[in-house]
Design an enzyme around this catalytic site. Sequence first.
Site, mmCIF file in Angstrom:
data_model
loop_
_atom_site.group_PDB
_atom_site.id
_atom_site.type_symbol
_atom_site.label_atom_id
_atom_site.label_comp_id
_atom_site.label_asym_id
_atom_site.label_seq_id
_atom_site.Cartn_x
_atom_site.Cartn_y
_atom_site.Cartn_z
ATOM 1 N N MET A 231 9.310 42.033 -32.586
ATOM 2 C CA MET A 231 8.180 42.737 -33.201
ATOM 3 C C MET A 231 8.327 42.740 -34.729
ATOM 4 S SD MET A 231 6.897 45.648 -30.650
ATOM 5 C CE MET A 231 8.063 46.917 -31.023
ATOM 6 N N GLY B 292 20.440 42.230 -35.674
ATOM 7 C CA GLY B 292 20.346 42.160 -34.205
ATOM 8 C C GLY B 292 19.499 40.960 -33.804
ATOM 9 N N HIS B 293 18.328 40.827 -34.475
ATOM 10 C CA HIS B 293 17.460 39.680 -34.198
ATOM 11 C C HIS B 293 18.145 38.371 -34.616
ATOM 12 C CE1 HIS B 293 14.447 42.990 -35.066
ATOM 13 N NE2 HIS B 293 14.074 42.615 -33.858
ATOM 14 N N ASP C 202 17.694 46.843 -25.717
ATOM 15 C CA ASP C 202 16.580 47.227 -24.840
ATOM 16 C C ASP C 202 16.951 46.831 -23.411
ATOM 17 O OD1 ASP C 202 14.183 47.864 -26.876
ATOM 18 O OD2 ASP C 202 15.420 46.256 -27.660
ATOM 19 N N SER D 187 18.155 48.769 -35.648
ATOM 20 C CA SER D 187 16.796 48.833 -35.119
ATOM 21 C C SER D 187 15.800 48.755 -36.268
ATOM 22 C CB SER D 187 16.593 50.152 -34.365
ATOM 23 O OG SER D 187 15.215 50.385 -34.165
HETATM 24 P P1 AMP Z 1 12.210 44.186 -31.181
HETATM 25 O O1 AMP Z 1 11.801 43.452 -32.425
HETATM 26 O O2 AMP Z 1 12.752 45.550 -31.451
HETATM 27 O O3 AMP Z 1 11.143 44.159 -30.126
HETATM 28 O O4 AMP Z 1 13.448 43.381 -30.582
HETATM 29 C C1 AMP Z 1 13.350 42.013 -30.298
HETATM 30 C C2 AMP Z 1 14.592 41.582 -29.559
HETATM 31 O O5 AMP Z 1 15.736 41.855 -30.382
HETATM 32 C C3 AMP Z 1 14.825 42.370 -28.242
HETATM 33 O O6 AMP Z 1 15.337 41.479 -27.278
HETATM 34 C C4 AMP Z 1 15.830 43.403 -28.656
HETATM 35 O O7 AMP Z 1 16.620 43.885 -27.584
HETATM 36 C C5 AMP Z 1 16.669 42.624 -29.656
HETATM 37 N N1 AMP Z 1 17.366 43.551 -30.543
HETATM 38 C C6 AMP Z 1 16.829 44.468 -31.371
HETATM 39 N N2 AMP Z 1 17.796 45.174 -31.981
HETATM 40 C C7 AMP Z 1 18.978 44.709 -31.503
HETATM 41 C C8 AMP Z 1 20.345 45.038 -31.724
HETATM 42 N N3 AMP Z 1 20.729 46.007 -32.566
HETATM 43 N N4 AMP Z 1 21.294 44.351 -31.056
HETATM 44 C C9 AMP Z 1 20.946 43.374 -30.182
HETATM 45 N N5 AMP Z 1 19.685 43.016 -29.929
HETATM 46 C C10 AMP Z 1 18.705 43.668 -30.575
#
Ligand code: AMP
Length: 289
Positions: A30, A36-37, A148, A183
Amino acid sequence: MKTLILRNMAEVKKALELSDSRNINFIPTMGNLHDGHFELIRKAKKNKNINLVSIYVNPLQFNDIKDLDNYPRSLDKDLKNLTELGVSMVYLPEKAFNLNNTSTIQLGEIANKLCGKNRKGHFEGVATIILKFLLLIKPGQIYLGEKDFQQILVIKKIIKDFNFDLEVKTIPIIRGPGGIALSSRNQRIKNINNLKKVYDCLCKIKIKIVEDNFYMKDLEYFEDNLIKSGVCKVNYLEILRESDLAELTSVPSKCRIFISCNIQGVNVIDNLSLKKVCFKEGGRLMTSS
Ligand code: AMP
């Protein structure tokens, strides 16, 4: 190679028309990207496939319009980072991607647990958009983070139920200083110390479990502690079986501690694997090696 920016479904189809699904890695996000990404992308890059990253703040997964409006966006910076990382393609779906779409997915039990309890329709919204992405991109691999954890189970379920030939690759939670789970929403939290205290709480529970000194009712004590010390409002703090988020029983199984809370109006989720196999004996949680 130059990073290709794709803005609509026709451009995605054209860019991938000659590619074998097995050579396509999909990394849904998103945006407001962080390490993390980037770690997901680094893992995806290891197999020399096409790496397609999507950036889409999915309106269907927000049940609070204010939360959707306030979701942090940083597209220019994200695109710069993705280019530097050498991502092959970035898909930025335009409004038409989901305009006037009223069909949604029913997921059953898994969507009613943890985050599904106080975010009605959240996982159905996630699953509907992921399904649309999968049908369009037809990837051979999808990369997801354990941050997640429930979302991984939901996506595995639609892959199985709709017979997708797709491998799920996961990475553990990437943490910053003090163990805080990175996050996109963290930048909206002024008191970062509260985030550390949430992680500390998970670690303290884990230590007690590993010492075979944890009773399920202790969860209330930890929850009260977070609330009374003004750290956060707790939506849930639970220990569940990893495979299906079922309550623990006397049957040994891998389990995980899950928390969702609200810090200064911002939704925070985190989880911690116990690594060991656990089972319940009376009200006590025991580990077996
Ligand atoms: P999001 O942009 O928050 O929807 O996350 C996109 C992807 O990145 C999802 O698969 C999340 O689980 C992963 N993600 C986000 N934050 C982290 C993190 N701190 N560690 C590992 N994966 C992450």
